[in-house]
Design a protein around this motif. Sequence first.
Motif, PDB file in Angstrom:
ATOM      1  N   LEU A  67     -40.694 -30.436  -4.379  1.00 31.60           N
ATOM      2  CA  LEU A  67     -39.548 -31.314  -4.798  1.00 31.60           C
ATOM      3  C   LEU A  67     -38.399 -30.735  -6.337  1.00 31.60           C
ATOM      4  O   LEU A  67     -37.451 -30.473  -6.386  1.00 31.60           O
ATOM      5  CB  LEU A  67     -40.154 -32.285  -5.481  1.00 31.60           C
ATOM      6  CG  LEU A  67     -40.935 -33.689  -5.404  1.00 31.60           C
ATOM      7  CD1 LEU A  67     -41.719 -34.515  -6.454  1.00 31.60           C
ATOM      8  CD2 LEU A  67     -39.707 -34.311  -5.009  1.00 31.60           C
ATOM      9  N   GLY A  68     -39.045 -29.931  -6.215  1.00 29.66           N
ATOM     10  CA  GLY A  68     -38.435 -28.731  -7.272  1.00 29.66           C
ATOM     11  C   GLY A  68     -37.518 -28.021  -6.756  1.00 29.66           C
ATOM     12  O   GLY A  68     -36.364 -27.638  -6.752  1.00 29.66           O
ATOM     13  N   GLU A  69     -37.881 -27.345  -5.319  1.00 26.05           N
ATOM     14  CA  GLU A  69     -37.059 -26.819  -4.346  1.00 26.05           C
ATOM     15  C   GLU A  69     -36.074 -27.568  -4.133  1.00 26.05           C
ATOM     16  O   GLU A  69     -34.774 -27.216  -3.741  1.00 26.05           O
ATOM     17  CB  GLU A  69     -37.300 -26.486  -3.157  1.00 26.05           C
ATOM     18  CG  GLU A  69     -38.367 -25.117  -3.417  1.00 26.05           C
ATOM     19  CD  GLU A  69     -39.070 -24.405  -1.936  1.00 26.05           C
ATOM     20  OE1 GLU A  69     -38.821 -25.209  -0.936  1.00 26.05           O
ATOM     21  OE2 GLU A  69     -40.364 -23.776  -2.339  1.00 26.05           O
ATOM     22  N   TRP A  70     -36.265 -28.790  -3.831  1.00 27.23           N
ATOM     23  CA  TRP A  70     -34.901 -29.889  -3.604  1.00 27.23           C
ATOM     24  C   TRP A  70     -34.349 -30.065  -4.658  1.00 27.23           C
ATOM     25  O   TRP A  70     -32.838 -29.864  -4.241  1.00 27.23           O
ATOM     26  CB  TRP A  70     -35.195 -31.215  -2.984  1.00 27.23           C
ATOM     27  CG  TRP A  70     -34.868 -32.092  -2.731  1.00 27.23           C
ATOM     28  CD1 TRP A  70     -33.898 -32.213  -1.757  1.00 27.23           C
ATOM     29  CD2 TRP A  70     -34.423 -32.877  -3.748  1.00 27.23           C
ATOM     30  NE1 TRP A  70     -33.138 -33.824  -1.486  1.00 27.23           N
ATOM     31  CE2 TRP A  70     -33.131 -34.695  -3.174  1.00 27.23           C
ATOM     32  CE3 TRP A  70     -34.613 -33.430  -5.280  1.00 27.23           C
ATOM     33  CZ2 TRP A  70     -32.881 -34.970  -3.429  1.00 27.23           C
ATOM     34  CZ3 TRP A  70     -33.514 -34.247  -5.906  1.00 27.23           C
ATOM     35  CH2 TRP A  70     -32.700 -34.775  -4.856  1.00 27.23           C
ATOM     36  N   ALA A  71     -34.962 -30.452  -5.637  1.00 29.18           N
ATOM     37  CA  ALA A  71     -33.670 -29.796  -6.886  1.00 29.18           C
ATOM     38  C   ALA A  71     -32.530 -29.333  -7.188  1.00 29.18           C
ATOM     39  O   ALA A  71     -30.901 -29.136  -7.101  1.00 29.18           O
ATOM     40  CB  ALA A  71     -34.717 -30.572  -7.967  1.00 29.18           C
TER      41      ALA A  71
END
Length: 244
Positions: free
Chosen positions: A51-55
């Motif tokens: 999720l962090g990488e996607w954001a």
Amino acid sequence: MLMLSRAAFNPLELVSAQLWAFLPWLIILGVLSLLGTWLKRRFLPKLKGNLGEWAVNRALLKNLNPQEYHVLNDLLIPDGASGQTQVDHVVVSVHGIFVLETKNWDCWIFGREDDREWTLSYPGGGKKKVQNPLRQNEGHVQAIMKLLAVGRERCHNLVFINPVSKFKTGPVPGAFQSRMLDHIRSYHDIVFDPGWVGEAVRKLREASMSHDKQAVAAHLNQVKSKRQPLSQMAKTSPALKRSN
């Protein structure tokens, strides 16, 4: 008057019958609780990381001019030592190459730029030592330098950390919780030819094996083996056994 036998009101038998009736449900609840704990430990860290990488990837694509900045995400490229290394994000432009590592942490952080390890302190009181992400990402920078044959002064090591985390030992150069995009856009000098930039993007995409399941599995095993204590590696590695 209707008379009932005393046995019909035996409290021990009544409690026993109720317990036996609820026992299957208690077992099911216990199994579900254990399963939930296992799933949380097994998949939650990976999910938070993804999720962090996607954001971050979304922010890069949304806020950087695609005519000037080329954003690549989740690359699995040669590490220069017969293995692979996973790079969260790479931004390639005529102004330089920006190599980004994302940490979706929610904790207090104790660590400085040159420390080998940082200590993460969580709200529940737990603590964990992790590799300094700047040192970790420097390995990614070195891999990209070798792949593209560029100098270190043109490759920039950046780490983005979830803003909910707090640095308890002061700011760390190269670690961002905000304004990272402004930092990338602050480089104005032209250090690469536009044609070279397009070729570099092509090379990175062709070199990446992030869609190869076997390569990904081999990389995960490589990471796990690096985390093994030397004593454990000695038990499993024939080379180490012979050297002892």
